[in-house]
Scaffold this motif. Structure first.
Motif, PDB file in Angstrom:
ATOM      1  N   CYS A  64      -7.831  -2.810   5.870  1.00 24.51           N
ATOM      2  CA  CYS A  64      -8.041  -3.155   4.939  1.00 24.51           C
ATOM      3  C   CYS A  64      -9.509  -4.012   4.978  1.00 24.51           C
ATOM      4  O   CYS A  64      -9.005  -5.333   4.384  1.00 24.51           O
ATOM      5  N   TYR A  73      -3.095   5.259   0.270  1.00 20.87           N
ATOM      6  CA  TYR A  73      -4.486   4.700   0.899  1.00 20.87           C
ATOM      7  C   TYR A  73      -5.268   6.071   0.806  1.00 20.87           C
ATOM      8  O   TYR A  73      -5.494   6.467   1.596  1.00 20.87           O
ATOM      9  N   PHE A  93       0.637  -1.227  -0.037  1.00 22.11           N
ATOM     10  CA  PHE A  93       0.201   0.016   0.023  1.00 22.11           C
ATOM     11  C   PHE A  93       0.279   1.597  -0.110  1.00 22.11           C
ATOM     12  O   PHE A  93       1.490   1.661   1.728  1.00 22.11           O
ATOM     13  N   ILE A 122      -2.484  -3.212   6.690  1.00 22.14           N
ATOM     14  CA  ILE A 122      -2.009  -2.195   6.182  1.00 22.14           C
ATOM     15  C   ILE A 122      -0.814  -1.034   6.758  1.00 22.14           C
ATOM     16  O   ILE A 122       0.277  -1.014   6.546  1.00 22.14           O
TER      17      ILE A 122
END
Length: 223
Positions: free
Chosen positions: A163, A33, A30, A173
């Motif tokens: 997530c 985000y 990620f 994350i």
């Protein structure tokens, strides 16, 4: 340069504060985000602290145009104090997915330590010529005189962002480890903790910065 910038911000947030960032980890999958709907969960038996904490985090997300829901708005207060089975949690995740949630921010205390901090002159004394009697007389007060030491409690807390992905297991994350040092005021402690979490999430590009003022205010600036 970016690393130094992050360190400077962390120091500015944590200095003179009851909260200190110990470590944080970001999932390399990620880069950025952008959550749309976040469930905020604070796991504590202290209902006042939980409500204050979830309320302030909700306000931070909403100020960025992100829908956020407190666990206290969705579940009974006993939700975080009653044991859950793996099947119950799996059903909960599926229900959140159906309700449009894509992110879960989960905070809990993972450990508590009682510590003693001695006065600076005790810790840094490097006199190698001191005699036994002098040494003994000097340090005996450290155990009997409260002015020579400070006892305090450190709460080790952890905030994790997940997530709620429809195609795979709930992916971690980001995770941050934060120490809460000898808290005296719920409001002050929550303020410091939330501020620290938000600053770190902004730097990690896991939450956008606050929205600009509304168009009415903008117009008044230029008119």
């Amino acid at each position: 340069m970016k690393y130094l910038k992050i360190l400077a911000i962390y120091f500015a947030v944590t200095s003179c504060s009851t909260t200190q960032l110990v470590e944080n980890w970001k999932n390399p999958d990620f880069v950025t985000y952008n959550p749309n709907k976040v469930l905020i969960v604070g796991m504590t038996t202290n209902l006042e602290a939980r409500q204050q904490f979830e309320k302030q985090l909700k306000a931070e997300y909403q100020s960025r145009g992100i829908e956020a829901v407190m666990s206290l708005e969705l579940f009974e207060p006993s939700f975080t104090t009653e044991k859950k089975t793996d099947e119950e949690l799996k059903q909960l995740e599926n229900n959140l997915l159906l309700d449009g949630f894509d992110t879960l921010l989960f905070t809990k205390v993972i450990g508590v330590e009682d510590k003693i901090l001695y006065r600076e002159n005790y810790e840094e004394d490097k006199n190698t010529h001191i005699k036994f009697r002098e040494d003994y007389l000097k340090y005996q007060d450290a155990y009997y005189n409260p002015d020579y030491y400070n006892e305090f409690t450190v709460y080790h807390a952890e905030t994790s962002m997940y997530c709620i992905c429809p195609t795979k297991d709930r992916t971690l994350i980001w995770k941050g480890y934060i120490d809460i040092i000898d808290p005296e005021s719920i409001i002050e402690t929550v303020n410091h903790y939330v501020r620290l979490v938000i600053v770190v999430l902004e730097e990690q590009q896991l939450i956008n910065h606050k929205l600009l003022e509304d168009s009415t205010n903008k117009e008044s600036i230029f008119n």
